[in-house]
Design an enzyme around this catalytic site. Structure first.
Site, PDB file in Angstrom:
ATOM      1  N   ARG A  62     -45.683 -29.905  -8.517  1.00 62.38           N
ATOM      2  CA  ARG A  62     -46.595 -30.853  -9.181  1.00 62.38           C
ATOM      3  C   ARG A  62     -46.408 -32.316  -8.784  1.00 62.38           C
ATOM      4  O   ARG A  62     -47.369 -33.053  -8.675  1.00 62.38           O
ATOM      5  CB  ARG A  62     -46.442 -30.738 -10.704  1.00 62.38           C
ATOM      6  CG  ARG A  62     -47.032 -29.464 -11.259  1.00 62.38           C
ATOM      7  CD  ARG A  62     -46.831 -29.418 -12.761  1.00 62.38           C
ATOM      8  NE  ARG A  62     -47.174 -28.101 -13.278  1.00 62.38           N
ATOM      9  CZ  ARG A  62     -46.606 -27.570 -14.356  1.00 62.38           C
ATOM     10  NH1 ARG A  62     -45.693 -28.240 -15.031  1.00 62.38           N
ATOM     11  NH2 ARG A  62     -46.962 -26.376 -14.751  1.00 62.38           N
TER      12      ARG A  62
ATOM     13  N   CYS B 231     -49.190 -27.181 -19.264  1.00 64.99           N
ATOM     14  CA  CYS B 231     -50.224 -26.838 -20.261  1.00 64.99           C
ATOM     15  C   CYS B 231     -50.481 -27.961 -21.267  1.00 64.99           C
ATOM     16  O   CYS B 231     -51.633 -28.297 -21.569  1.00 64.99           O
ATOM     17  CB  CYS B 231     -49.825 -25.557 -20.989  1.00 64.99           C
ATOM     18  SG  CYS B 231     -48.087 -25.502 -21.453  1.00 64.99           S
TER      19      CYS B 231
ATOM     20  N   SER C 134     -46.366 -18.356 -26.402  1.00 61.15           N
ATOM     21  CA  SER C 134     -46.935 -17.730 -25.199  1.00 61.15           C
ATOM     22  C   SER C 134     -46.711 -18.597 -23.962  1.00 61.15           C
ATOM     23  O   SER C 134     -46.706 -18.079 -22.842  1.00 61.15           O
ATOM     24  CB  SER C 134     -48.422 -17.449 -25.384  1.00 61.15           C
ATOM     25  OG  SER C 134     -49.089 -18.613 -25.820  1.00 61.15           O
TER      26      SER C 134
ATOM     27  N   GLN D 242     -46.006 -26.455 -29.740  1.00 55.81           N
ATOM     28  CA  GLN D 242     -46.388 -25.557 -28.653  1.00 55.81           C
ATOM     29  C   GLN D 242     -46.110 -24.082 -28.973  1.00 55.81           C
ATOM     30  O   GLN D 242     -45.040 -23.718 -29.466  1.00 55.81           O
ATOM     31  CB  GLN D 242     -45.667 -25.965 -27.363  1.00 55.81           C
ATOM     32  CG  GLN D 242     -46.057 -27.363 -26.916  1.00 55.81           C
ATOM     33  CD  GLN D 242     -45.454 -27.797 -25.587  1.00 55.81           C
ATOM     34  OE1 GLN D 242     -45.125 -28.954 -25.435  1.00 55.81           O
ATOM     35  NE2 GLN D 242     -45.329 -26.900 -24.624  1.00 55.81           N
TER      36      GLN D 242
ATOM     37  N   ARG E  47     -41.373 -26.501 -29.836  1.00 60.47           N
ATOM     38  CA  ARG E  47     -41.852 -25.107 -29.854  1.00 60.47           C
ATOM     39  C   ARG E  47     -41.988 -24.671 -31.306  1.00 60.47           C
ATOM     40  O   ARG E  47     -41.065 -24.878 -32.114  1.00 60.47           O
ATOM     41  CB  ARG E  47     -40.835 -24.213 -29.131  1.00 60.47           C
ATOM     42  CG  ARG E  47     -41.313 -22.803 -28.894  1.00 60.47           C
ATOM     43  CD  ARG E  47     -42.361 -22.698 -27.830  1.00 60.47           C
ATOM     44  NE  ARG E  47     -41.878 -23.020 -26.507  1.00 60.47           N
ATOM     45  CZ  ARG E  47     -42.661 -23.197 -25.444  1.00 60.47           C
ATOM     46  NH1 ARG E  47     -43.977 -23.086 -25.548  1.00 60.47           N
ATOM     47  NH2 ARG E  47     -42.142 -23.501 -24.275  1.00 60.47           N
TER      48      ARG E  47
ATOM     49  N   HIS F 168     -51.681 -24.605 -28.197  1.00 58.19           N
ATOM     50  CA  HIS F 168     -50.811 -25.767 -28.375  1.00 58.19           C
ATOM     51  C   HIS F 168     -51.572 -26.829 -29.179  1.00 58.19           C
ATOM     52  O   HIS F 168     -52.744 -27.098 -28.901  1.00 58.19           O
ATOM     53  CB  HIS F 168     -50.456 -26.400 -27.024  1.00 58.19           C
ATOM     54  CG  HIS F 168     -49.493 -25.609 -26.194  1.00 58.19           C
ATOM     55  ND1 HIS F 168     -48.876 -24.450 -26.607  1.00 58.19           N
ATOM     56  CD2 HIS F 168     -49.023 -25.847 -24.931  1.00 58.19           C
ATOM     57  CE1 HIS F 168     -48.080 -24.012 -25.652  1.00 58.19           C
ATOM     58  NE2 HIS F 168     -48.151 -24.831 -24.629  1.00 58.19           N
TER      59      HIS F 168
ATOM     60  N   THR G  62     -48.432  -9.448 -13.875  1.00 57.07           N
ATOM     61  CA  THR G  62     -48.091  -8.724 -15.113  1.00 57.07           C
ATOM     62  C   THR G  62     -47.700  -9.664 -16.255  1.00 57.07           C
ATOM     63  O   THR G  62     -47.485  -9.213 -17.372  1.00 57.07           O
ATOM     64  CB  THR G  62     -46.909  -7.767 -14.851  1.00 57.07           C
ATOM     65  OG1 THR G  62     -45.868  -8.533 -14.233  1.00 57.07           O
ATOM     66  CG2 THR G  62     -47.310  -6.616 -13.940  1.00 57.07           C
ATOM     67  N   GLY G  63     -47.606 -10.957 -15.971  1.00 59.13           N
ATOM     68  CA  GLY G  63     -47.181 -11.903 -17.018  1.00 59.13           C
ATOM     69  C   GLY G  63     -48.329 -12.333 -17.916  1.00 59.13           C
ATOM     70  O   GLY G  63     -49.486 -11.941 -17.698  1.00 59.13           O
TER      71      GLY G  63
ATOM     72  N   ARG H 151     -39.933  -4.376 -10.260  1.00 59.77           N
ATOM     73  CA  ARG H 151     -39.930  -3.668 -11.552  1.00 59.77           C
ATOM     74  C   ARG H 151     -41.311  -3.152 -11.932  1.00 59.77           C
ATOM     75  O   ARG H 151     -41.445  -2.195 -12.679  1.00 59.77           O
ATOM     76  CB  ARG H 151     -39.468  -4.619 -12.686  1.00 59.77           C
ATOM     77  CG  ARG H 151     -38.058  -5.116 -12.594  1.00 59.77           C
ATOM     78  CD  ARG H 151     -37.747  -6.063 -13.757  1.00 59.77           C
ATOM     79  NE  ARG H 151     -38.418  -7.362 -13.637  1.00 59.77           N
ATOM     80  CZ  ARG H 151     -37.945  -8.398 -12.944  1.00 59.77           C
ATOM     81  NH1 ARG H 151     -36.796  -8.298 -12.329  1.00 59.77           N
ATOM     82  NH2 ARG H 151     -38.627  -9.541 -12.883  1.00 59.77           N
ATOM     83  N   SER H 152     -42.345  -3.794 -11.426  1.00 59.02           N
ATOM     84  CA  SER H 152     -43.713  -3.437 -11.843  1.00 59.02           C
ATOM     85  C   SER H 152     -44.419  -2.489 -10.878  1.00 59.02           C
ATOM     86  O   SER H 152     -45.561  -2.098 -11.127  1.00 59.02           O
ATOM     87  CB  SER H 152     -44.551  -4.705 -12.001  1.00 59.02           C
ATOM     88  OG  SER H 152     -44.015  -5.492 -13.032  1.00 59.02           O
TER      89      SER H 152
HETATM   90  P1  A2P Z   1     -42.555  -8.504 -13.562  1.00 62.72           P
HETATM   91  O1  A2P Z   1     -43.410  -8.100 -14.733  1.00 62.72           O
HETATM   92  O2  A2P Z   1     -42.561  -7.471 -12.484  1.00 62.72           O
HETATM   93  O3  A2P Z   1     -41.180  -8.970 -13.949  1.00 62.72           O
HETATM   94  P2  A2P Z   1     -44.113 -14.178 -17.897  1.00 62.72           P
HETATM   95  O4  A2P Z   1     -44.140 -15.642 -17.568  1.00 62.72           O
HETATM   96  O5  A2P Z   1     -45.183 -13.756 -18.859  1.00 62.72           O
HETATM   97  O6  A2P Z   1     -42.744 -13.723 -18.306  1.00 62.72           O
HETATM   98  O7  A2P Z   1     -44.424 -13.420 -16.502  1.00 62.72           O
HETATM   99  C1  A2P Z   1     -43.681 -13.646 -15.330  1.00 62.72           C
HETATM  100  C2  A2P Z   1     -44.386 -13.005 -14.139  1.00 62.72           C
HETATM  101  O8  A2P Z   1     -43.630 -13.280 -12.958  1.00 62.72           O
HETATM  102  C3  A2P Z   1     -44.441 -11.476 -14.245  1.00 62.72           C
HETATM  103  O9  A2P Z   1     -45.631 -11.009 -13.639  1.00 62.72           O
HETATM  104  C4  A2P Z   1     -43.227 -11.060 -13.430  1.00 62.72           C
HETATM  105  O10 A2P Z   1     -43.308  -9.763 -12.878  1.00 62.72           O
HETATM  106  C5  A2P Z   1     -43.287 -12.076 -12.313  1.00 62.72           C
HETATM  107  N1  A2P Z   1     -41.996 -12.174 -11.639  1.00 62.72           N
HETATM  108  C6  A2P Z   1     -40.790 -12.472 -12.183  1.00 62.72           C
HETATM  109  N2  A2P Z   1     -39.818 -12.427 -11.242  1.00 62.72           N
HETATM  110  C7  A2P Z   1     -40.430 -12.101 -10.078  1.00 62.72           C
HETATM  111  C8  A2P Z   1     -39.978 -11.876  -8.751  1.00 62.72           C
HETATM  112  N3  A2P Z   1     -38.691 -11.996  -8.414  1.00 62.72           N
HETATM  113  N4  A2P Z   1     -40.903 -11.518  -7.805  1.00 62.72           N
HETATM  114  C9  A2P Z   1     -42.198 -11.389  -8.134  1.00 62.72           C
HETATM  115  N5  A2P Z   1     -42.692 -11.580  -9.374  1.00 62.72           N
HETATM  116  C10 A2P Z   1     -41.818 -11.925 -10.342  1.00 62.72           C
END
Ligand code: A2P
Length: 338
Positions: free
Chosen positions: A100, A131, A161, A158, A237, A244, A12-13, A40-41
Site C-alpha cells: 500500500r 477497510c 470478520s 471494527q 475490535r 465497521h 477460501t477466506g 490445505r484446501s
Molecule cells: P486456506 O483456507 O487453504 O488456509 P482468512 O483471512 O479468512 O483467514 O483467509 C485467508 C486465506 O488465505 C484463505 O483462503 C487461506 O487458504 C489463504 N492462505 C493462507 N495461507 C496460505 C498459503 N500459504 N498459500 C496460499 N493461500 C493461503
C-alpha cells in the site's frame, strides 16, 4: 465484450469468498475463474455461477495466462507472490497491506482517486486500502473538496470478520461457551472478544500506536493526495460479526454546516446519508452488513472548535472495505486501461 482470466488468491477466506460472489453479482466479464489457496484446501470446491470450481494450491506457476489476480491471503503471501504474478503479466489487485505505501503502487478507492489506477503499469500491482480507511475516505473526500480538511480524529469499532474466518468462529464459540458455562478459548485475539472491546488491532509499533492506526493515518494522506491533513486514530475490535463503525471528528479550513455536509453527501458516489435522530435513524453495522454503500449519520457541529463536524460512518468491511472495492478497481482497469 472482452473477457478476462481472473484468479482469486485466498479464495477460501472471508474476503476471498466475497470476491467470488462480487464477481458474480456485478457480472464481471470472467472468461475463466481460478481459485487459489493453501495446500490445505486442495480437494475442496467453491461455487461460482452455479458451477463447482476446484481450489488449486497457490504456486509460483499459478499465474500463467491469468489477466487479473485478486489477492487476499495475507501480507507475506502478497509480498512473495504479487511480483511473481506481475512478472507473468497478471495485474495484481492486492487486499493486504504489503504494497500500500510503496510509491510505485497506486492505493485506490474508485470513488475518491480512480485516476491513480493508471500507475498500475509501474509494478503491475494496485493496492486496495485498509477497510477502515476506505469507508472513511469515501465519506470525507466530497467534504474535503468543499471545505478542505485540516485534521481528522477517528475512533473505530471494527468487526471480527476483518481478521478473517478464524475470528468469526472464535467470537461465535466464545459466545456459546459463555452461555453454556463452558471454558472459553482465546486463540485469535490477545483477549476474550465476546462481550468485550479490544483497543488493539494488528501489532503495536514503537510510537505506541498499532499498525492498524498508522494505516489509517498514512493511507488517508496517500488516497486524498494531501500530506498536510493531520490524522490520529484509535482502532478498536468489537464483538460484531460484519460492519465497521467509526466516530469521526473533522476540522475544516472553511465553515461547513451539518446541513451543507448532508447535502454534499447525499450526492456523493457510494454514500448513503442516514441521519434522522428524532426518528432514531442513524447508521448501524447490522444494517450495513451485506450492503455496498458507506452510511453516514449523526452529522453535527463540533462546538469546541470554529470549523468542525462530528459524524458516524459505517460500512460492510468485507464488501466496500475489501472485496467490492477490489472488484470496482478491476472494473475501472478493464474499462479504461486494458
Ligand atoms: P486456506 O483456507 O487453504 O488456509 P482468512 O483471512 O479468512 O483467514 O483467509 C485467508 C486465506 O488465505 C484463505 O483462503 C487461506 O487458504 C489463504 N492462505 C493462507 N495461507 C496460505 C498459503 N500459504 N498459500 C496460499 N493461500 C493461503
Amino acid at each position: 465484450m472482452k473477457e478476462y482470466n481472473v484468479a482469486v488468491v485466498g479464495a477460501t477466506g472471508a474476503v476471498g469468498n466475497e470476491m467470488i460472489a462480487t464477481l458474480e453479482h456485478r457480472k464481471f466479464p470472467v472468461k475463466k475463474l481460478t481459485l487459489l489457496a493453501s495446500s490445505r484446501s486442495v480437494g475442496k470446491t467453491l461455487e461460482y455461477k452455479g458451477m463447482d470450481i476446484d481450489i488449486e494450491e497457490l504456486k509460483e506457476d499459478s499465474f500463467k495466462g491469468i489477466d487479473i489476480g485478486l489477492f487476499s491471503a495475507g501480507g507475506s503471501i502478497s509480498e512473495k507472490f504479487a511480483p511473481i504474478a506481475a512478472a507473468s503479466g497478471c495485474i495484481v489487485i492486492d487486499n493486504t497491506s504489503a504494497w500500500r505505501m510503496d510509491p510505485d503502487v497506486p492505493l485506490v478507492v474508485p470513488e475518491v482517486n480512480e485516476h491513480a489506477i493508471k500507475d498500475y503499469t509501474k509494478k503491475g500491482i494496485i493496492a486496495n486500502p485498509n477497510c477502515s480507511t476506505i469507508q472513511m475516505v469515501v465519506a470525507l473526500k466530497p467534504l474535503h473538496d468543499a471545505a478542505k480538511i485540516k485534521r481528522i480524529v477517528v475512533s473505530t469499532y471494527q468487526a471480527v470478520s476483518g481478521t478473517g474466518k478464524k475470528a468469526i468462529d472464535e467470537l461465535e464459540k466464545q459466545v456459546l461457551a459463555i452461555y453454556n458455562n463452558k471454558p472459553l478459548e482465546t486463540k485469535v485475539y490477545a483477549h476474550q472478544i465476546a462481550f468485550n472491546c479490544l483497543p488493539h488491532i494488528d501489532a503495536f509499533l514503537e510510537n505506541d500506536y498499532t499498525k492498524e492506526e498508522m494505516k489509517m493515518v498514512n493511507e488517508t494522506k496517500k488516497i486524498l493526495e494531501d500530506n498536510n491533513i493531520q490524522v490520529t486514530a484509535t482502532t478498536v475490535r468489537v464483538p460484531v460479526f460484519y460492519g465497521h463503525s467509526e466516530s469521526v471528528n473533522v476540522e475544516f479550513e472553511k465553515d461547513l454546516s451539518p446541513d451543507a455536509a448532508r447535502k454534499i453527501l447525499k450526492k456523493a458516489p457510494g454514500v448513503k446519508v442516514v441521519d434522522n435522530p428524532s426518528k432514531k435513524l442513524y447508521p448501524l453495522a447490522i444494517h450495513a452488513a451485506g450492503k455496498d454503500e458507506t452510511f453516514v449519520g449523526r452529522i453535527r457541529r463540533d462546538e469546541s472548535i470554529p470549523h468542525g463536524l462530528n459524524m458516524w460512518i459505517v460500512a460492510d468491511n468485507i464488501r466496500k472495505g475489501a472485496a467490492l472495492n477490489a472488484v470496482q478497481i478491476a472494473e475501472v482497469l478493464i474499462k479504461k486501461y486494458l
